[in-house]
Design a protein around this motif. Structure first.
Motif, short mmCIF file in Angstrom:
data_model
loop_
_atom_site.label_atom_id
_atom_site.label_comp_id
_atom_site.label_asym_id
_atom_site.label_seq_id
_atom_site.Cartn_x
_atom_site.Cartn_y
_atom_site.Cartn_z
N ILE A 218 -3.86 22.30 17.39
CA ILE A 218 -3.89 23.04 18.76
C ILE A 218 -4.91 24.04 18.50
N HIS A 219 -5.00 24.78 17.56
CA HIS A 219 -6.17 25.53 17.21
C HIS A 219 -7.37 25.12 17.06
N THR A 220 -7.42 23.71 16.96
CA THR A 220 -9.13 23.36 16.93
C THR A 220 -9.58 23.28 18.38
N PHE A 221 -8.67 23.18 19.05
CA PHE A 221 -9.18 23.15 20.67
C PHE A 221 -9.10 24.52 21.19
N GLU A 222 -8.25 25.49 20.69
CA GLU A 222 -8.31 26.81 21.14
C GLU A 222 -9.38 27.44 20.58
N GLU A 223 -10.01 26.96 19.59
CA GLU A 223 -11.28 27.59 18.89
C GLU A 223 -12.36 27.42 19.88
N ARG A 224 -12.40 26.23 20.12
CA ARG A 224 -13.49 25.66 21.04
C ARG A 224 -13.48 26.29 22.39
N HIS A 225 -12.23 26.13 23.23
CA HIS A 225 -12.24 26.86 24.60
C HIS A 225 -11.04 27.73 24.79
N PRO A 226 -11.22 29.10 24.09
CA PRO A 226 -9.93 29.93 24.32
C PRO A 226 -9.78 30.27 25.54
N ASP A 227 -8.77 30.63 26.24
CA ASP A 227 -8.27 31.19 27.43
C ASP A 227 -8.99 30.33 28.53
N SER A 228 -9.00 29.09 28.40
CA SER A 228 -9.32 28.07 29.34
C SER A 228 -8.41 27.74 30.68
N PHE A 229 -8.00 28.62 31.28
CA PHE A 229 -6.87 28.37 32.12
C PHE A 229 -7.26 29.35 33.45
N ARG A 230 -6.82 28.76 34.49
CA ARG A 230 -6.93 29.70 35.75
C ARG A 230 -5.45 30.22 35.81
N PRO A 231 -5.35 31.64 36.32
CA PRO A 231 -4.02 32.17 36.27
C PRO A 231 -3.15 31.85 37.42
N VAL A 232 -1.98 31.84 37.37
CA VAL A 232 -1.12 31.05 38.22
C VAL A 232 -1.19 31.75 39.58
N GLN A 233 -1.03 30.92 40.57
CA GLN A 233 -1.28 30.95 42.12
C GLN A 233 -0.04 31.42 42.90
N PRO A 234 -0.24 32.10 43.66
CA PRO A 234 1.36 32.22 44.88
C PRO A 234 1.81 30.80 45.21
N LEU A 235 2.94 30.73 45.30
CA LEU A 235 3.55 29.51 45.75
C LEU A 235 3.58 29.39 47.22
N ASN A 236 3.46 30.70 47.93
CA ASN A 236 3.63 30.55 49.20
C ASN A 236 4.65 29.93 49.89
N ARG A 237 4.56 28.87 50.96
CA ARG A 237 5.59 28.52 51.65
C ARG A 237 5.92 27.10 51.07
N ARG A 238 5.45 26.91 49.81
CA ARG A 238 5.96 25.46 49.15
C ARG A 238 7.15 25.57 48.23
N PHE A 239 7.78 24.44 47.78
CA PHE A 239 8.75 24.45 46.97
C PHE A 239 8.31 23.54 45.68
N VAL A 240 8.92 24.18 44.48
CA VAL A 240 9.03 23.12 43.57
C VAL A 240 10.27 22.48 43.42
N LEU A 241 10.06 21.00 43.30
CA LEU A 241 11.16 20.31 42.99
C LEU A 241 11.13 19.97 41.32
N VAL A 242 12.51 19.68 41.03
CA VAL A 242 12.61 19.10 39.54
C VAL A 242 13.63 18.04 39.68
N SER A 243 13.34 16.96 38.82
CA SER A 243 14.34 15.72 38.50
C SER A 243 14.51 15.64 37.12
N HIS A 244 15.42 15.14 36.58
CA HIS A 244 15.92 15.04 35.55
C HIS A 244 16.09 13.65 35.06
N ASP A 245 15.64 13.40 33.66
CA ASP A 245 15.42 12.07 33.01
C ASP A 245 16.85 11.37 33.37
#
Length: 245
Positions: A218-245
């Motif tokens: 994990i550190h090998t990639f973190e060293e190359r591209h640290p903080d390489s993520f967009r902050p989470v965005q508002p869900l607004n009128r959407r729903f997150v669904l979850v299904s189990h195995d």
């Protein structure tokens, strides 16, 4: 509704032509300024189905997870495009989601994870980008937590170019199924590319269970591209669904 064909370079939302507008993850080129940098990126600010999101308070659903039919072993071309390490593949299989077939184009990494689960980041997240004939995208997100070794990562890091200016990419043999958790329960929602142009054409599946990689991997990639993520965005009128195995 008309669909937009997204070229491979943009299907990642990452690997962009050299002459394209440069963007980044911090400062005046960071996510809060993407919409100011190019008029075609306005949706990054005004879109109502942006990604990533916090995966929390998900609704139980009988929706199935994607039927995954990836090649057991495939050749991948490993590049560093300045934002991430990306592995492009051909004839590597794909997935079937809600009756639609999608072909695997590439996968790439983010550190920390772009999605959060109950407000918490994983150290790393892998995105497997698939495209249908109509041009829609289906992306599978896999969280990576410290633990035992993930062998195919060593092959990818060994083939990783010295920097983002190195070309062409270096080929590596990758075992795609190493990235799949044993438990296939998953979150699903409709969203967007997590990088410019932030097009809202992505069906997201994020597995509830992470896979393990060593802290060193994990550190090998973190060293190359640290903080390489967009902050989470508002869900607004959407729903997150979850299904189990």
């Amino acid at each position: 509704m008309n669909r937009i064909w997204i070229p491979l370079a943009l299907a990642a939302g990452l690997a962009m032509p050299a002459q394209a507008q440069h963007w980044g993850y911090e400062g005046h080129e960071g996510p809060e300024h993407w919409q100011e940098m190019n008029p075609d990126w306005a949706v990054c600010a005004v879109g109502q189905q942006q990604s990533p999101v916090d995966l929390t308070q998900a609704l139980q659903a009988g929706l199935g997870t994607p039927e995954i039919d990836w090649a057991e072993e495939t050749a991948g071309v490993v590049v560093d495009n300045g934002h991430t390490v990306q592995v492009s593949v051909e004839n590597a299989g794909g997935i079937t989601l809600d009756g639609t077939d999608y072909r695997l184009l590439q996968f790439h990494f983010h550190a920390a994870s772009e999605h959060t689960i109950d407000g918490r980041h994983a150290p790393m997240e892998v995105h497997f980008v698939h495209q249908s004939e109509a041009g829609d995208l289906a992306v599978i997100g896999v969280m990576v937590q410290p633990g035992s070794s993930l062998p195919t990562l060593d092959r990818i890091w060994a083939a990783m170019p010295a920097d983002s200016h190195a070309s062409p990419g270096i080929a590596a043999r990758v075992h795609l199924n190493d990235f799949l958790p044993a438990n296939r329960g998953a979150f699903r929602y409709q969203g967007s590319l997590t990088t410019p142009p932030c097009s809202e054409i992505v069906s997201w599946t994020v597995f509830t269970t992470p896979v393990a990689a060593t802290a060193r991997q994990i550190h090998t990639f973190e060293e190359r591209h640290p903080d390489s993520f967009r902050p989470v965005q508002p869900l607004n009128r959407r729903f997150v669904l979850v299904s189990h195995d």
